[in-house]
Design a protein around this motif. Structure first.
Motif, PDB file in Angstrom:
ATOM      1  N   LEU A  27      34.012  35.258  15.762  1.00 38.25           N
ATOM      2  CA  LEU A  27      32.693  35.677  15.306  1.00 38.25           C
ATOM      3  C   LEU A  27      32.218  34.589  14.358  1.00 38.25           C
ATOM      4  N   GLU A  28      30.961  34.204  14.527  1.00 40.05           N
ATOM      5  CA  GLU A  28      30.448  33.049  13.790  1.00 40.05           C
ATOM      6  C   GLU A  28      29.101  33.365  13.175  1.00 40.05           C
ATOM      7  N   GLY A  29      28.906  32.929  11.960  1.00 41.95           N
ATOM      8  CA  GLY A  29      27.606  33.032  11.295  1.00 41.95           C
ATOM      9  C   GLY A  29      26.955  31.667  11.276  1.00 41.95           C
ATOM     10  N   GLY A  30      25.667  31.609  11.602  1.00 41.72           N
ATOM     11  CA  GLY A  30      24.969  30.328  11.668  1.00 41.72           C
ATOM     12  C   GLY A  30      25.473  29.511  12.836  1.00 41.72           C
ATOM     13  N   VAL A  35      21.666  32.379  14.473  1.00 42.77           N
ATOM     14  CA  VAL A  35      21.842  33.390  13.425  1.00 42.77           C
ATOM     15  C   VAL A  35      23.310  33.804  13.352  1.00 42.77           C
ATOM     16  N   ALA A  36      23.856  34.235  14.475  1.00 43.06           N
ATOM     17  CA  ALA A  36      25.253  34.658  14.574  1.00 43.06           C
ATOM     18  C   ALA A  36      25.642  34.637  16.043  1.00 43.06           C
ATOM     19  N   SER A  37      26.942  34.609  16.321  1.00 37.24           N
ATOM     20  CA  SER A  37      27.387  34.612  17.714  1.00 37.24           C
ATOM     21  C   SER A  37      28.814  35.126  17.834  1.00 37.24           C
ATOM     22  N   GLY A  59      24.802  34.370  21.417  1.00 34.09           N
ATOM     23  CA  GLY A  59      24.251  34.313  20.073  1.00 34.09           C
ATOM     24  C   GLY A  59      23.024  35.195  19.911  1.00 34.09           C
ATOM     25  N   TRP A  60      22.628  35.370  18.671  1.00 32.02           N
ATOM     26  CA  TRP A  60      21.466  36.174  18.317  1.00 32.02           C
ATOM     27  C   TRP A  60      20.305  35.227  18.023  1.00 32.02           C
ATOM     28  N   GLY A 158      27.773  26.306  10.121  1.00 33.38           N
ATOM     29  CA  GLY A 158      28.370  27.474  10.756  1.00 33.38           C
ATOM     30  C   GLY A 158      29.697  27.791  10.102  1.00 33.38           C
ATOM     31  N   ALA A 160      33.117  30.412  10.896  1.00 33.54           N
ATOM     32  CA  ALA A 160      33.690  31.297  11.905  1.00 33.54           C
ATOM     33  C   ALA A 160      35.103  31.717  11.514  1.00 33.54           C
TER      34      ALA A 160
END
Length: 165
Positions: A27-30, A35-37, A59-60, A158, A160
């Motif tokens: 799970l990753e932010g940025g 945004v997130a993925s 991703g979002w 990012g 993660a």
């Protein structure tokens, strides 16, 4: 044609490697997911001092991308330099944003936007989990301009955490 070539570079290694290669779920932010993925990765090549990892995710997409579809497809291909649990990571990422009105906001015509990004960061791995933090800048490859609303307001790093098996 550029989109198909870019996409195939990231998809093929995920499916055509032996069972000995490590698989990563994260799970990753940025990062490349904007945004997130949520991502799945696979070790493509391993050497004593480095390894190559291919990653594909869902991703979002932020609202400012003016997309009718809330998801994007982030991909990365990175080379991780190191011999133990700490790695320096360098590579390239891409993000596909589908059904976007960003290029022609006044028209009903929808387009697919392709963003490319250099990736540079650090990775820590243990036997069962890993974490990574990296810097990346998005550039719009399908527009007349490299920068747009998405790339200007984009989080340029990012972070993660995930598991490997």
């Amino acid at each position: 044609m550029l989109r198909l070539l870019t996409l195939s570079i990231f998809f093929i290694p995920l499916f055509c490697r032996s069972q000995e290669a490590k698989t990563y779920l994260s799970l990753e932010g940025g990062g490349s997911g904007i945004v997130a993925s949520a991502n799945v990765g696979k070790t493509v090549f391993t050497h004593k001092r480095f390894k190559v990892i291919s990653q594909l995710g869902l991703g979002w997409t932020p609202k400012l991308a003016q997309s009718n579809w809330p998801f994007n497809i982030p991909c990365q291909l990175t080379c991780n330099f190191g011999e133990s649990i700490f790695y320096i990571e360098a590579g390239v990422g891409s993000t596909f944003v589908f059904q976007s009105k960003l290029e022609n906001p006044d028209s009903e015509e929808l387009s697919t936007e392709l963003y490319l990004s250099p990736v540079f960061g650090f990775r820590h791995e243990s036997e069962r989990w890993f974490g990574r933090i990296y810097a990346c800048s998005l550039f719009n490859a399908t527009s007349q301009h490299l920068q747009d609303e998405v790339t200007e307001d984009f989080v340029k790093f990012g972070i993660a955490i995930g598991t490997r098996f």
